[in-house]
Design a protein around this motif. Structure first.
Motif, PDB file in Angstrom:
ATOM      1  N   ALA A  73      -8.616   3.150   7.495  1.00 10.84           N
ATOM      2  CA  ALA A  73     -10.063   3.344   7.680  1.00 10.84           C
ATOM      3  C   ALA A  73     -10.770   2.007   7.490  1.00 10.84           C
ATOM      4  O   ALA A  73     -10.148   0.944   7.486  1.00 10.84           O
ATOM      5  N   PHE A  74     -12.064   2.077   7.325  1.00  9.53           N
ATOM      6  CA  PHE A  74     -12.892   0.871   7.333  1.00  9.53           C
ATOM      7  C   PHE A  74     -12.970   0.213   5.949  1.00  9.53           C
ATOM      8  O   PHE A  74     -12.758  -0.978   5.795  1.00  9.53           O
ATOM      9  N   GLU A  75     -13.299   1.035   4.952  1.00 14.06           N
ATOM     10  CA  GLU A  75     -13.691   0.492   3.651  1.00 14.06           C
ATOM     11  C   GLU A  75     -12.558   0.350   2.650  1.00 14.06           C
ATOM     12  O   GLU A  75     -12.780   0.059   1.497  1.00 14.06           O
ATOM     13  N   ASN A  76     -11.327   0.604   3.087  1.00 11.44           N
ATOM     14  CA  ASN A  76     -10.263   0.815   2.112  1.00 11.44           C
ATOM     15  C   ASN A  76      -9.009   0.003   2.366  1.00 11.44           C
ATOM     16  O   ASN A  76      -7.948   0.365   1.882  1.00 11.44           O
ATOM     17  N   VAL A  77      -9.111  -1.081   3.117  1.00 10.55           N
ATOM     18  CA  VAL A  77      -7.880  -1.803   3.454  1.00 10.55           C
ATOM     19  C   VAL A  77      -7.204  -2.342   2.196  1.00 10.55           C
ATOM     20  O   VAL A  77      -5.976  -2.317   2.076  1.00 10.55           O
ATOM     21  N   ALA A  78      -7.992  -2.768   1.232  1.00 11.85           N
ATOM     22  CA  ALA A  78      -7.406  -3.316   0.005  1.00 11.85           C
ATOM     23  C   ALA A  78      -6.657  -2.223  -0.758  1.00 11.85           C
ATOM     24  O   ALA A  78      -5.603  -2.472  -1.349  1.00 11.85           O
ATOM     25  N   ALA A  79      -7.192  -0.999  -0.727  1.00  7.48           N
ATOM     26  CA  ALA A  79      -6.534   0.108  -1.429  1.00  7.48           C
ATOM     27  C   ALA A  79      -5.283   0.551  -0.679  1.00  7.48           C
ATOM     28  O   ALA A  79      -4.250   0.843  -1.284  1.00  7.48           O
ATOM     29  N   THR A  80      -5.364   0.588   0.644  1.00  4.77           N
ATOM     30  CA  THR A  80      -4.216   1.007   1.450  1.00  4.77           C
ATOM     31  C   THR A  80      -3.043   0.056   1.217  1.00  4.77           C
ATOM     32  O   THR A  80      -1.923   0.487   0.959  1.00  4.77           O
ATOM     33  N   ILE A  81      -3.317  -1.242   1.271  1.00  5.25           N
ATOM     34  CA  ILE A  81      -2.223  -2.204   1.107  1.00  5.25           C
ATOM     35  C   ILE A  81      -1.732  -2.209  -0.342  1.00  5.25           C
ATOM     36  O   ILE A  81      -0.538  -2.401  -0.604  1.00  5.25           O
ATOM     37  N   SER A  82      -2.623  -1.934  -1.285  1.00  5.35           N
ATOM     38  CA  SER A  82      -2.167  -1.925  -2.679  1.00  5.35           C
ATOM     39  C   SER A  82      -1.224  -0.751  -2.927  1.00  5.35           C
ATOM     40  O   SER A  82      -0.298  -0.854  -3.734  1.00  5.35           O
ATOM     41  N   GLY A  83      -1.430   0.354  -2.193  1.00  3.72           N
ATOM     42  CA  GLY A  83      -0.492   1.480  -2.301  1.00  3.72           C
ATOM     43  C   GLY A  83       0.873   1.112  -1.744  1.00  3.72           C
ATOM     44  O   GLY A  83       1.908   1.418  -2.343  1.00  3.72           O
ATOM     45  N   ALA A  84       0.870   0.426  -0.601  1.00  2.00           N
ATOM     46  CA  ALA A  84       2.144   0.006   0.002  1.00  2.00           C
ATOM     47  C   ALA A  84       2.865  -0.975  -0.921  1.00  2.00           C
ATOM     48  O   ALA A  84       4.075  -0.897  -1.102  1.00  2.00           O
ATOM     49  N   GLN A  85       2.080  -1.865  -1.527  1.00  2.00           N
ATOM     50  CA  GLN A  85       2.678  -2.866  -2.427  1.00  2.00           C
ATOM     51  C   GLN A  85       3.202  -2.195  -3.699  1.00  2.00           C
ATOM     52  O   GLN A  85       4.264  -2.550  -4.206  1.00  2.00           O
ATOM     53  N   ALA A  86       2.473  -1.189  -4.200  1.00  2.00           N
ATOM     54  CA  ALA A  86       2.922  -0.471  -5.402  1.00  2.00           C
ATOM     55  C   ALA A  86       4.247   0.238  -5.121  1.00  2.00           C
ATOM     56  O   ALA A  86       5.139   0.282  -5.969  1.00  2.00           O
ATOM     57  N   ASN A  87       4.366   0.757  -3.915  1.00  2.00           N
ATOM     58  CA  ASN A  87       5.615   1.418  -3.527  1.00  2.00           C
ATOM     59  C   ASN A  87       6.784   0.429  -3.548  1.00  2.00           C
ATOM     60  O   ASN A  87       7.886   0.746  -3.994  1.00  2.00           O
ATOM     61  N   TYR A  88       6.513  -0.792  -3.099  1.00  2.00           N
ATOM     62  CA  TYR A  88       7.521  -1.862  -3.089  1.00  2.00           C
ATOM     63  C   TYR A  88       8.000  -2.159  -4.521  1.00  2.00           C
ATOM     64  O   TYR A  88       9.198  -2.274  -4.784  1.00  2.00           O
ATOM     65  N   VAL A  89       7.047  -2.218  -5.432  1.00  2.00           N
ATOM     66  CA  VAL A  89       7.377  -2.472  -6.840  1.00  2.00           C
ATOM     67  C   VAL A  89       8.250  -1.335  -7.378  1.00  2.00           C
ATOM     68  O   VAL A  89       9.256  -1.569  -8.044  1.00  2.00           O
ATOM     69  N   ALA A  90       7.859  -0.097  -7.050  1.00  2.00           N
ATOM     70  CA  ALA A  90       8.605   1.063  -7.553  1.00  2.00           C
ATOM     71  C   ALA A  90      10.028   1.090  -6.981  1.00  2.00           C
ATOM     72  O   ALA A  90      10.993   1.338  -7.698  1.00  2.00           O
ATOM     73  N   LYS A  91      10.133   0.803  -5.694  1.00  2.00           N
ATOM     74  CA  LYS A  91      11.459   0.820  -5.047  1.00  2.00           C
ATOM     75  C   LYS A  91      12.372  -0.231  -5.676  1.00  2.00           C
ATOM     76  O   LYS A  91      13.564  -0.002  -5.880  1.00  2.00           O
ATOM     77  N   LYS A  92      11.795  -1.392  -5.963  1.00  2.00           N
ATOM     78  CA  LYS A  92      12.591  -2.449  -6.600  1.00  2.00           C
ATOM     79  C   LYS A  92      13.013  -2.010  -8.001  1.00  2.00           C
ATOM     80  O   LYS A  92      14.142  -2.240  -8.412  1.00  2.00           O
ATOM     81  N   ARG A  93      12.052  -1.371  -8.703  1.00  2.00           N
ATOM     82  CA  ARG A  93      12.358  -0.899 -10.060  1.00  2.00           C
ATOM     83  C   ARG A  93      13.503   0.113 -10.020  1.00  2.00           C
ATOM     84  O   ARG A  93      14.330   0.183 -10.914  1.00  2.00           O
ATOM     85  N   LYS A  94      13.517   0.905  -8.970  1.00  2.00           N
ATOM     86  CA  LYS A  94      14.566   1.921  -8.822  1.00  2.00           C
ATOM     87  C   LYS A  94      15.888   1.307  -8.338  1.00  2.00           C
ATOM     88  O   LYS A  94      16.866   2.014  -8.169  1.00  2.00           O
ATOM     89  N   GLY A  95      15.844   0.009  -8.048  1.00  2.00           N
ATOM     90  CA  GLY A  95      17.061  -0.654  -7.606  1.00  2.00           C
ATOM     91  C   GLY A  95      17.410  -0.389  -6.155  1.00  2.00           C
ATOM     92  O   GLY A  95      18.548  -0.593  -5.728  1.00  2.00           O
ATOM     93  N   GLU A  96      16.423   0.060  -5.390  1.00  2.00           N
ATOM     94  CA  GLU A  96      16.704   0.321  -3.977  1.00  2.00           C
ATOM     95  C   GLU A  96      16.711  -0.993  -3.187  1.00  2.00           C
ATOM     96  O   GLU A  96      16.084  -1.970  -3.582  1.00  2.00           O
ATOM     97  N   ASP A  97      17.414  -0.954  -2.079  1.00  2.00           N
ATOM     98  CA  ASP A  97      17.562  -2.140  -1.256  1.00  2.00           C
ATOM     99  C   ASP A  97      16.338  -2.280  -0.342  1.00  2.00           C
ATOM    100  O   ASP A  97      16.232  -1.593   0.677  1.00  2.00           O
ATOM    101  N   VAL A  98      15.419  -3.141  -0.731  1.00  2.00           N
ATOM    102  CA  VAL A  98      14.214  -3.333   0.084  1.00  2.00           C
ATOM    103  C   VAL A  98      14.124  -4.784   0.539  1.00  2.00           C
ATOM    104  O   VAL A  98      14.458  -5.691  -0.223  1.00  2.00           O
ATOM    105  N   PRO A  99      13.692  -5.009   1.773  1.00  2.00           N
ATOM    106  CA  PRO A  99      13.596  -6.394   2.242  1.00  2.00           C
ATOM    107  C   PRO A  99      12.482  -7.145   1.510  1.00  2.00           C
ATOM    108  O   PRO A  99      11.493  -6.533   1.083  1.00  2.00           O
ATOM    109  N   ASN A 100      12.636  -8.440   1.373  1.00  2.00           N
ATOM    110  CA  ASN A 100      11.575  -9.251   0.782  1.00  2.00           C
ATOM    111  C   ASN A 100      10.333  -9.112   1.660  1.00  2.00           C
ATOM    112  O   ASN A 100      10.376  -9.408   2.853  1.00  2.00           O
ATOM    113  N   THR A 101       9.238  -8.616   1.069  1.00  2.00           N
ATOM    114  CA  THR A 101       8.088  -8.251   1.881  1.00  2.00           C
ATOM    115  C   THR A 101       6.794  -8.827   1.333  1.00  2.00           C
ATOM    116  O   THR A 101       6.583  -8.857   0.123  1.00  2.00           O
TER     117      THR A 101
END
Lengths: 311, 394
Positions: A73-101
Motif C-alpha cells: 500500500a501507500f503509507e506502509n512500505v517501511a512496515a511491510t519491509i520490516s516484516g520481511a526483514q523480521a522473518n529473515y531474522v527468525a529464519k536464521k535463528r531457526k537455522g534455516e538455509d536462507v540466502p544473504n538478503t
C-alpha cells in the motif's frame, strides 16, 4: 573500494529497461544505481510504496525487478519491509538455509514525508537492518502533481496553484533528512544523480552494507511536475547542488559531514528560472518570492554548515 | 497427552502462538487484546520461541509487517481489537488478495464512537467481507482450538487465505477457565511446516507481488479469491476432522444445540451462546421445543447448511451483537435470511440487536426472545422484524 563508473556500469542491471517511467525522470537512475550497489551474490527484497516507481515498474504481468519485490500500500512500505526483514531474522535463528538478503524500501516524498512518515519512523526506531530510499521529487507526481510537505516554498502544484492571491505553496519544505537524524540510526544521507554518480553510488552501497537501519533521501527531478525539458534532468540536479537547494551530506553515527561545498554558492534564481513550477515567481511584483526562497535556502545551508563543523 | 490448565482466553491464545512458534508476531497494544502480545513478548524475551517479535507503532503497521513476513515465506500472526482492527482495514483486504494466510486473534470489542472498551461484534462484523476467513469462538477452549486450526486452514493449498479467530473481549479474553491444552509437539505436528510454493526469499525464483493490475486481469484475480473462499468450507471441515482425531474435540461449521425437533430457534455467535443454551435447557424442561444454532464459521458463510438446519423451524430469531445501521437489520440476520431465501419456505425470521458496547445479556433477555418466537409460531404473525434487546427506549 574506489568508485569507478565504468566498473559500475558493467554490473548487472537489476532494475531493468522496459519500465514505464517517463523520459527525463530522476527516479529511474536512482533505482538503477541503488540496485547496482548490491553485491552480485546478494539477494534483495525490495518493497515500494504506491508511487510512480511502483506503478511503472510492476504492471501485471510485467516486472522490472530482477530481485524479489512487493508492493502492498501507500503509507506502509517501511512496515511491510520490516516484516520481511523480521522473518529473515527468525529464519536464521531457526537455522534455516536462507540466502544473504538485503531489505530495501522505496517510496516517493508523498509516501515518505507525509502518509508514510509514521511507519518510517517506527521502522527506523526499531532499527531493522534495512535501507529506506526516498526518491524525492517534491510533490505527488503519480496522482497529478499535488503538493506534499516536501514541495518547496512558492512552487506551483495542482493543489497549490500560482493564484492571484496565493502564489503557490505557502510553507517551506519539511526537512525530513534531519528528522531521520533524530532517530539515532547508523547511516543517513542525502544525495542525487550527479555527474558520474559517484556520490549516489557510494551512498547506496554504504546504506546497504551498514548493519542496522539506513535512510537515503535522494532528489529525483520530475519533468512533468517541475516542468523542464526531459533531456535536462542532469542540469536540474547540478543546479540543485550548486545553489545549495539540495546539499549532499551524510550522517554516520550521528555525525554530519557535508560532502560538497560549492566554491561559489549560486543564487537560487539560476535553479528556479529553469523550472515552470517557479515561473510565477519571476512575474513583476513577485520579487519577494525569490527573496523568501533564497532566505530559506540560506538558513537551511547555514544549519548544515553548523552541524558539519560540530564534528 | 493433553493437559488441563486454568487459563484466560488471551493466555490460551498466546500459548497456542507459542506452541506454533511462528516466524513473526507483529502487534500493537489495544484493550482487550493487549495481553496476547504481552504474554508472547515474554516468551520471546525468555527464548521460549524463535519468533521475531516486532512491536510496531500502529495496527496498520502490524498488519503490514505480517504481510511482509508472510510474503517472505514466514508464518506471521497478530492480535487486535476494535479501533486496531479498523486501522488495519486497508491491509486486511491486501493480505487476503495476496493470498497470505496471516493468523489474527480478533478480540471482539465495540467500535468507537463513542469510545467503549467492552464487547460487541461491531469490529469483526465490519471486516466480514475483507476476504478473511472468520471463525467465532464461544469460550477459552474454543478460542485456543480455533486459533490452532486457523493456521492449518489458512495454509491449506486450496485456501491460502488469512484467518481471524474471533472471541469476545473480556467475557472470553479475560475469564479464566479450566481448559485442555495440547502438548507442544502435538501442536507442531498438527500445524506442520509452512512451505509456500512462492515467496520473496527464494533467490533462485525471485517473485514480484502486489502489481498494478488493470481491468484486463483484476477481475480474474478477484474471482480466484472468491473461489478460494467458497471452497475453503471443505478444508475447514477436513482440518476439524484432523483436530478431532488428535484432541477428541469436534468442530463443524456451526453448532446445533437441541435442534432435532426444534420449532423455535435462535442463531447466535460467541459467548452469549452459553447463556442462551441455559435458556434452551430451561425451556425444554417446560416442554417447549427450543433450539439454538451457534455459528462458528461465519466467513465463508455456510448458506446451504444454515438454511437446511433451520428448515424445520416455525420461527427463528437471529441475534446480532452489532448493528448494521442500515435501517434493515444486523449483518448475521441479513446473511441468514439471504441463505434461507429460495431454499426454505414458511419460516418466520426476526432479528434482535443485543449487547452493544458490552451491555449485559441475561437469561431473562434471551427468554424474552424465545417468548416472542413462541407467539410467532402460534399465530404466524410477526409484529416487528428488526428488534432491540435490553435497550432503554424512551
Amino acid at each position: 573500494m574506489s568508485y569507478n563508473l565504468k566498473e559500475w556500469a558493467k554490473r548487472p542491471e537489476r532494475f531493468t529497461g522496459g519500465h514505464r517511467l517517463c523520459a527525463g525522470c530522476g527516479a529511474s537512475p536512482v533505482m538503477r544505481t541503488l540496485m547496482r550497489a548490491l553485491k552480485p551474490e546478494d539477494h534483495a527484497v525490495v518493497s515500494a510504496a504506491t508511487s510512480c516507481v511502483e506503478v511503472s515498474s510492476f504492471l501485471y504481468p510485467y516486472t522490472a525487478w530482477e530481485d524479489s519485490f512487493i508492493h502492498s500500500a501507500f503509507e506502509n512500505v517501511a512496515a511491510t519491509i520490516s516484516g520481511a526483514q523480521a522473518n529473515y531474522v527468525a529464519k536464521k535463528r531457526k537455522g534455516e538455509d536462507v540466502p544473504n538478503t538485503k531489505f530495501i524500501a522505496v517510496a516517493g516524498d508523498g509516501g515518505t514525508y507525509d502518509i508514510g512518515l509514521q511507519a518510517l519512523s517506527g521502522a527506523m526506531e526499531r532499527g531493522h537492518d534495512m535501507v529506506y530510499v526516498c526518491y524525492d521529487n517534491g510533490a505527488y507526481m503519480n496522482t497529478g502533481i499535488q503538493r506534499s510537505s516536501s514541495t518547496p516554498q512558492n512552487a506551483a502544484t495542482s493543489t497549490t496553484p500560482a493564484g492571484t492571491v496565493i502564489p503557490g505553496k505557502s510553507q517551506p519544505k519539511k526537512d525530513l533528512t534531519l528528522i531521520i537524524m533524530g532517530h539515532n540510526i547508523p547511516y543517513v544521507a542525502q544525495t542525487l544523480p550527479l555527474s558520474n554518480f559517484k556520490d549516489m553510488s557510494e551512498k547506496c552501497e554504504k546504506a546497504l552494507y551498514t548493519p542496522g537501519a539506513a535512510f537515503l533521501n535522494i532528489l529525483a527531478p520530475c519533468p512533468r511536475g517541475w516542468r523542464y525539458e526531459t533531456h535536462r534532468l542532469m542540469e536540474m540536479c547540478k543546479l540543485a547542488v550548486e545553489t545549495c537547494v539540495w546539499p549532499m551530506y551524510e550522517i554516520i553515527e550521528g555525525k554530519l559531514t557535508l560532502n560538497y561545498i560549492p566554491k561559489e554558492k549560486l543564487p537560487v534564481e539560476v535553479y528556479l528560472k529553469e523550472q515552470g513550477r517557479f515561473s510565477h515567481m519571476f512575474a513583476k511584483g513577485n520579487e519577494h518570492l525569490i527573496e523568501e526562497y533564497q532566505a530559506q535556502v540560506d538558513k537551511d545551508w547555514q544549519l548544515l554548515q553548523n552541524l558539519n563543523e560540530m564534528k | 497427552m493433553a493437559r488441563r490448565e486454568k487459563l484466560s482466553g488471551n493466555e490460551a491464545v498466546s500459548i497456542a502462538m507459542k506452541q506454533i512458534n511462528p516466524d513473526v508476531v507483529a502487534a500493537y497494544p489495544i484493550t482487550p487484546s493487549t495481553e496476547v502480545p504481552q504474554y508472547f513478548s515474554t516468551y520471546a524475551a525468555n527464548g521460549e520461541v524463535d519468533t521475531e517479535f516486532v512491536p510496531v507503532e500502529s495496527e496498520h503497521s502490524a498488519m503490514s509487517a505480517c504481510i511482509g513476513a508472510q510474503a517472505a515465506g514466514g508464518r506471521a500472526m497478530t492480535a487486535t481489537s476494535a479501533q486496531g482492527l479498523a486501522l488495519m482495514w486497508e491491509m486486511l483486504y491486501i493480505a487476503s488478495a495476496y493470498r497470505l494466510p496471516v493468523t489474527l486473534a480478533a478480540v471482539n470489542r465495540a467500535l468507537s464512537g463513542p469510545i467503549n472498551i467492552h464487547n460487541d461484534h461491531s469490529d469483526t462484523m465490519g471486516a466480514r467481507d475483507s476476504g478473511w476467513i472468520q471463525i467465532y469462538s464461544e469460550d477459552c477452549q474454543e478460542a485456543y482450538d480455533n486459533f490452532i486450526q486457523a493456521v492449518k486452514i489458512g495454509e491449506h493449498p486450496d485456501v491460502m487465505l488469512p484467518v481471524m479467530d474471533c472471541y469476545d473481549g473480556f467475557i472470553t479474553s479475560h475469564k479464566v477457565e479450566n481448559i485442555e491444552i495440547m502438548e507442544d509437539e502435538e501442536v507442531k505436528a498438527f500445524v506442520g511446516k509452512y512451505n509456500p510454493p512462492y515467496h520473496l526469499m527464494n533467490k533462485e525464483k525471485p517473485m514480484s507481488m502486489g502489481p498494478l493490475s488493470l481491468p484486463f486481469y483484476y477481475f480474474e484475480q478477484k474471482r480466484q479469491q472468491a473461489e478460494a473462499m467458497k471452497t475453503s468450507i471443505k478444508a475447514i471441515l477436513e482440518v476439524a476432522a484432523e483436530f478431532e482425531k488428535v484432541t477428541g474435540r469436534k468442530y463443524g461449521l456451526f453448532e446445533e444445540y437441541r435442534m432435532d425437533d426444534a420449532e423455535v430457534a435462535i442463531v447466535i455467535l460467541n459467548s452469549t451462546a452459553g447463556t442462551a443454551k441455559d435458556v434452551v435447557d430451561m425451556l425444554r424442561d417446560n416442554g417447549i421445543k427450543a433450539g439454538l444454532i451457534k455459528i462458528r464459521v461465519y466467513r465463508p458463510f455456510p448458506v446451504e447448511q444454515i438454511a437446511q438446519a433451520l428448515s424445520k423451524c416455525k420461527a427463528v430469531a437471529v441475534l446480532d451483537k452489532a448493528d448494521s445501521l442500515n435501517g434493515a437489520g444486523g449483518p448475521v440476520f441479513t446473511d441468514v435470511t439471504s441463505a434461507m431465501f429460495g431454499r426454505v419456505d414458511g419460516v418466520k425470521v426476526i432479528n434482535y440487536i443485543y449487547g452493544l458496547g458490552g451491555r449485559d445479556v441475561t437469561t431473562d433477555n434471551i427468554k424474552e426472545v424465545y417468548d416472542n418466537l413462541q407467539e410467532i409460531a402460534k399465530t404466524g404473525k410477526v409484529k416487528e422484524v428488526y428488534n432491540y434487546l435490553g435497550v432503554r427506549e424512551v
